[in-house]
Design a protein around this motif. Structure first.
Motif, short mmCIF file in Angstrom:
data_model
loop_
_atom_site.label_atom_id
_atom_site.label_comp_id
_atom_site.label_asym_id
_atom_site.label_seq_id
_atom_site.Cartn_x
_atom_site.Cartn_y
_atom_site.Cartn_z
N HIS A 83 -35.79 -18.37 49.27
CA HIS A 83 -35.94 -19.83 49.19
C HIS A 83 -34.73 -20.47 48.53
O HIS A 83 -34.36 -21.59 48.86
N ARG A 84 -34.12 -19.76 47.62
CA ARG A 84 -32.97 -20.31 46.89
C ARG A 84 -31.77 -20.56 47.80
O ARG A 84 -30.94 -21.41 47.48
N VAL A 85 -31.65 -19.84 48.89
CA VAL A 85 -30.45 -19.94 49.72
C VAL A 85 -30.72 -20.47 51.13
O VAL A 85 -29.77 -20.79 51.85
N LEU A 86 -31.95 -20.60 51.52
CA LEU A 86 -32.27 -21.05 52.88
C LEU A 86 -32.35 -22.56 52.97
O LEU A 86 -32.68 -23.25 52.00
N SER A 87 -32.09 -23.07 54.15
CA SER A 87 -32.30 -24.48 54.42
C SER A 87 -33.80 -24.75 54.42
O SER A 87 -34.62 -23.82 54.49
N ALA A 88 -34.17 -26.00 54.36
CA ALA A 88 -35.59 -26.35 54.37
C ALA A 88 -36.28 -25.84 55.63
O ALA A 88 -37.40 -25.33 55.57
N GLU A 89 -35.62 -25.95 56.77
CA GLU A 89 -36.24 -25.49 58.02
C GLU A 89 -36.47 -23.98 57.99
O GLU A 89 -37.52 -23.50 58.41
#
Length: 154
Positions: A83-89
């Motif tokens: 979650h820390r590195v992913l885009s919202a999508e």
């Protein structure tokens, strides 16, 4: 917390538009909700989980008191490092799969809403960091997302 919620646009049907929320709200609303005893209320909105600042939310998670709040915490923490590195999508997709792993149909379907584009599910090419995880033995169609789910390494 209400002052921050008031700054977040709302659709005609009453849903908050978290992607349009001020950055301060995304970073700090969980910090305000926790001591007010309202974090469970906040995380009941699955779209908030998609757009929340992961580390701030993680720090506030200990204040959840409901079964639904504990489940949301469990699902969210399962892939916190991503979650820390992913885009919202991408985060939405990961949350949908993690909810499916816990067999929580309503949460899975909520996160699956809006899934478009390339899949980043466990074992898939789009996110190499997931290669150590596998989905349970179930047909891809049963995951409830409109994306193809990859159940093995590529």
């Amino acid at each position: 917390m209400d002052a921050l919620l008031d700054r977040i646009p709302v659709t005609e049907d009453g849903r908050r538009v978290w992607e349009s929320a001020p950055p301060y709200a995304l970073r700090h609303i969980a910090t305000h909700a926790a001591p007010a005893g309202r974090l469970d209320e906040l995380i009941a909105d699955g779209d908030y989980l998609v757009h929340a600042e992961p580390d701030t939310l993680l720090a506030a998670f200990d204040s959840v008191t409901t079964e639904a709040g504990r489940l949301a915490r469990l699902v969210y923490r399962r892939s916190i490092e991503h979650h820390r590195v992913l885009s919202a999508e991408r985060r939405r997709q990961v949350l949908a799969v993690d909810a499916a792993l816990f067999r929580r149909d309503s949460r899975r379907q909520e996160h699956a809403v809006g899934c478009v584009g390339e899949c980043c599910f466990p074992g898939g090419r789009a996110t190499p960091g997931f290669r150590d995880r596998r989905l349970p033995d179930q047909p891809a169609a049963s995951l409830g997302c409109r994306l193809p789910a990859v159940t093995g390494g590529c």
